[in-house]
Design a protein around this motif. Structure first.
Motif, PDB file in Angstrom:
ATOM      1  N   ALA A  17      80.620 121.111  77.437  1.00 41.35           N
ATOM      2  CA  ALA A  17      81.498 120.930  78.590  1.00 41.35           C
ATOM      3  C   ALA A  17      82.950 121.148  78.191  1.00 41.35           C
ATOM      4  O   ALA A  17      83.291 121.209  77.012  1.00 41.35           O
ATOM      5  N   ALA A  18      83.792 121.239  79.217  1.00 41.86           N
ATOM      6  CA  ALA A  18      85.239 121.296  79.004  1.00 41.86           C
ATOM      7  C   ALA A  18      85.732 119.868  78.793  1.00 41.86           C
ATOM      8  O   ALA A  18      85.238 118.927  79.420  1.00 41.86           O
ATOM      9  N   LEU A  19      86.688 119.725  77.898  1.00 42.10           N
ATOM     10  CA  LEU A  19      87.268 118.417  77.637  1.00 42.10           C
ATOM     11  C   LEU A  19      88.121 118.007  78.824  1.00 42.10           C
ATOM     12  O   LEU A  19      88.945 118.778  79.308  1.00 42.10           O
ATOM     13  N   GLU A  20      87.894 116.787  79.276  1.00 43.44           N
ATOM     14  CA  GLU A  20      88.701 116.255  80.365  1.00 43.44           C
ATOM     15  C   GLU A  20      89.538 115.111  79.825  1.00 43.44           C
ATOM     16  O   GLU A  20      90.067 115.220  78.732  1.00 43.44           O
ATOM     17  N   ARG A  21      89.614 114.043  80.528  1.00 38.00           N
ATOM     18  CA  ARG A  21      90.461 112.919  80.126  1.00 38.00           C
ATOM     19  C   ARG A  21      89.877 112.177  78.922  1.00 38.00           C
ATOM     20  O   ARG A  21      88.688 111.902  78.864  1.00 38.00           O
ATOM     21  N   VAL A  22      90.758 111.856  77.976  1.00 41.78           N
ATOM     22  CA  VAL A  22      90.383 111.079  76.797  1.00 41.78           C
ATOM     23  C   VAL A  22      91.080 109.726  76.895  1.00 41.78           C
ATOM     24  O   VAL A  22      92.282 109.659  77.128  1.00 41.78           O
ATOM     25  N   VAL A  77      88.488 109.886  65.349  1.00 42.46           N
ATOM     26  CA  VAL A  77      87.950 109.405  66.627  1.00 42.46           C
ATOM     27  C   VAL A  77      89.100 109.474  67.623  1.00 42.46           C
ATOM     28  O   VAL A  77      90.034 108.677  67.568  1.00 42.46           O
ATOM     29  N   LYS A  78      89.048 110.450  68.503  1.00 41.89           N
ATOM     30  CA  LYS A  78      90.164 110.690  69.422  1.00 41.89           C
ATOM     31  C   LYS A  78      90.194 109.721  70.594  1.00 41.89           C
ATOM     32  O   LYS A  78      91.179 109.619  71.301  1.00 41.89           O
ATOM     33  N   GLY A  79      89.098 109.032  70.822  1.00 39.05           N
ATOM     34  CA  GLY A  79      89.017 108.074  71.920  1.00 39.05           C
ATOM     35  C   GLY A  79      87.660 108.175  72.588  1.00 39.05           C
ATOM     36  O   GLY A  79      86.692 108.650  71.988  1.00 39.05           O
ATOM     37  N   LEU A  80      87.617 107.733  73.838  1.00 39.07           N
ATOM     38  CA  LEU A  80      86.383 107.789  74.618  1.00 39.07           C
ATOM     39  C   LEU A  80      86.515 108.806  75.734  1.00 39.07           C
ATOM     40  O   LEU A  80      87.605 108.983  76.296  1.00 39.07           O
ATOM     41  N   ILE A  81      85.406 109.462  76.040  1.00 38.54           N
ATOM     42  CA  ILE A  81      85.346 110.307  77.227  1.00 38.54           C
ATOM     43  C   ILE A  81      84.241 109.750  78.114  1.00 38.54           C
ATOM     44  O   ILE A  81      83.337 109.054  77.640  1.00 38.54           O
ATOM     45  N   ASN A  82      84.328 110.051  79.385  1.00 35.73           N
ATOM     46  CA  ASN A  82      83.353 109.565  80.349  1.00 35.73           C
ATOM     47  C   ASN A  82      82.472 110.734  80.792  1.00 35.73           C
ATOM     48  O   ASN A  82      82.963 111.705  81.348  1.00 35.73           O
ATOM     49  N   ARG A  83      81.183 110.644  80.519  1.00 34.21           N
ATOM     50  CA  ARG A  83      80.219 111.664  80.963  1.00 34.21           C
ATOM     51  C   ARG A  83      79.207 110.978  81.848  1.00 34.21           C
ATOM     52  O   ARG A  83      78.367 110.222  81.361  1.00 34.21           O
ATOM     53  N   TYR A  84      79.311 111.190  83.156  1.00 33.89           N
ATOM     54  CA  TYR A  84      78.369 110.621  84.126  1.00 33.89           C
ATOM     55  C   TYR A  84      78.283 109.101  83.990  1.00 33.89           C
ATOM     56  O   TYR A  84      77.207 108.526  83.888  1.00 33.89           O
ATOM     57  N   SER A  85      79.448 108.465  83.916  1.00 36.14           N
ATOM     58  CA  SER A  85      79.599 107.009  83.817  1.00 36.14           C
ATOM     59  C   SER A  85      79.100 106.428  82.501  1.00 36.14           C
ATOM     60  O   SER A  85      78.846 105.235  82.400  1.00 36.14           O
ATOM     61  N   LYS A 128      86.981 122.144  74.279  1.00 37.46           N
ATOM     62  CA  LYS A 128      85.545 122.188  74.578  1.00 37.46           C
ATOM     63  C   LYS A 128      84.840 121.138  73.734  1.00 37.46           C
ATOM     64  O   LYS A 128      85.263 120.833  72.622  1.00 37.46           O
ATOM     65  N   ILE A 129      83.744 120.621  74.286  1.00 34.90           N
ATOM     66  CA  ILE A 129      83.001 119.582  73.581  1.00 34.90           C
ATOM     67  C   ILE A 129      81.501 119.860  73.620  1.00 34.90           C
ATOM     68  O   ILE A 129      80.998 120.503  74.549  1.00 34.90           O
TER      69      ILE A 129
END
Length: 143
Positions: free
Chosen positions: A26-31, A41-49, A70-71
């Protein structure tokens, strides 16, 4: 039947992960930054909650921060990790007899366990289990 690998680039080099452990690309969104974590560890991402820890694999392999957008998200049953990559280049199905093991001490921070020839170059196989172990060890060492 040969196992399929997703081939991608990090710092202009070819790497692969077995397709069986990949949930999505996927494309990287909000971190969402996290305090007191290792620098990769750049932080957390949210994928489908579902929260996934975002790992800058370039920082682990080359000690260079990635500007990538991209991730690769690992399947949830493997671990809740997403890896920053530069780009996806191919899906490979190398002959399992031609996948060559690499000695851990000499392999890019111990995170690459084998390689195979594909098209015009070598593709290095990232050891997802070793990445997970490394993260756990680093978190245990954090003060």
């Amino acid at each position: 039947m040969n196992e399929k690998y997703l081939v991608f680039t990090i710092q202009k080099k070819l790497y692969a992960l077995p397709s069986a452990i990949i949930g999505e690309v996927a494309a990287l969104e909000r971190v969402f930054p996290l305090p007191l974590v290792p620098g990769y560890v750049k932080g957390l991402i949210n994928r489908y909650s579902v929260p996934y820890a975002l790992i800058d694999i370039s920082l682990l392999l080359f000690n260079e921060t990635s500007g990538s957008k991209k991730i690769i998200v690992l399947k949830e049953e493997i671990d809740k990790l997403a890896l920053l990559i530069d780009d996806v280049t191919d899906i490979a199905d190398p002959d399992t007899q031609k996948i060559m093991k690499i000695e851990q001490e000499t392999s890019m921070a111990g995170l690459v366990n084998s390689y195979f020839e594909w098209k015009d170059g070598q593709v290095f196989c990232i050891d997802a289990a070793e990445i997970i172990s490394r993260i756990k060890r680093d978190f245990e060492q954090e003060p």
